[in-house]
Design an enzyme around this catalytic site. Structure first.
Site, mmCIF file in Angstrom:
data_model
loop_
_atom_site.group_PDB
_atom_site.id
_atom_site.type_symbol
_atom_site.label_atom_id
_atom_site.label_comp_id
_atom_site.label_asym_id
_atom_site.label_seq_id
_atom_site.Cartn_x
_atom_site.Cartn_y
_atom_site.Cartn_z
ATOM 1 C CB THR A 8 -0.923 -0.089 1.209
ATOM 2 O OG1 THR A 8 -1.603 -1.315 1.261
ATOM 3 C CG2 THR A 8 -2.021 1.149 1.241
ATOM 4 N N PRO A 9 1.287 1.595 -1.277
ATOM 5 C CG PRO A 9 1.432 2.434 -3.549
ATOM 6 C CD PRO A 9 0.681 1.297 -2.431
ATOM 7 C CB CYS A 10 2.142 5.421 2.476
ATOM 8 S SG CYS A 10 3.231 4.035 3.281
ATOM 9 C CG HIS A 11 6.969 4.349 -1.389
ATOM 10 N ND1 HIS A 11 6.134 3.276 -1.148
ATOM 11 C CD2 HIS A 11 7.203 4.389 -2.611
ATOM 12 C CE1 HIS A 11 6.120 2.395 -2.458
ATOM 13 N NE2 HIS A 11 6.663 3.213 -3.303
ATOM 14 N NE ARG A 12 4.009 3.474 -5.881
ATOM 15 C CZ ARG A 12 3.509 2.218 -6.436
ATOM 16 N NH1 ARG A 12 2.020 2.199 -6.544
ATOM 17 N NH2 ARG A 12 4.348 1.199 -6.377
#
Length: 169
Positions: free
Chosen positions: A135-139
């Site tokens: 769940t790409p919160c880094h994006r």
């Protein structure tokens, strides 16, 4: 509930994960200590001490994470057992819709979940995300182009964004 834990190497250090029979419960960001996995599980009322080693590679988590770090995987396919509130799950679903190698702002995600004025709440949901990379919160970055925050540290966020840029389809 039966659940299991495992560890895989990554370019930035070990990644720890926990899975249930239903899916992936939690993943740490690269380089975080195993104690961070304990904290993520505690949010679900679970204890790492009650977990068994994931000797069977349930749900293919280790295989898919390894492929992600090698630039061979742009979308995870294993099932999720992420918990969270209804709003958090809504935000996390919107995060999974950000294309690999792309970024969005907190405001973009707030609009995507139908709460245009909830950018701060989106940031708080990101901070509670138990499945970074998947769940790409880094994006998610600030509207002004700044990196914003990241539970795993800004150096890890920069590395993940650079990795995805390098292997972007």
């Amino acid at each position: 509930m039966l659940y299991y834990y495992g560890t895989i190497p990554s370019p930035l250090g070990e990644v720890h994960y926990a899975v249930s029979e239903l899916g992936v419960l939690a993943i740490t960001t690269p380089g975080q200590p195993r104690a961070e996995l304990s904290k993520l599980l505690a949010r679900r009322g679970l204890s790492l001490e009650d977990a068994s080693p994931d000797n069977e590679g349930r749900h293919g988590v280790a295989r898919e994470l390894d492929a992600y770090f090698k630039g061979e995987l742009t979308h995870f396919t294993f099932p999720l057992d992420e918990g969270g509130t209804a709003f958090q799950r809504q935000v996390w679903q919107a995060l999974r819709e950000i294309p690999y190698g792309s970024i969005a702002s907190y405001r973009d995600i707030a609009k995507a979940v139908g709460k245009a004025r909830a950018a701060r709440a989106v940031g708080q949901a990101n901070a509670k995300n138990p499945l970074p990379m998947v769940t790409p919160c880094h994006r998610v970055c600030s509207a002004d182009g700044g990196l914003g925050g990241f539970a795993g540290g800004l150096e890890v966020k920069k590395h993940l964004l650079a990795l995805e840029q390098r292997y972007r389809p």
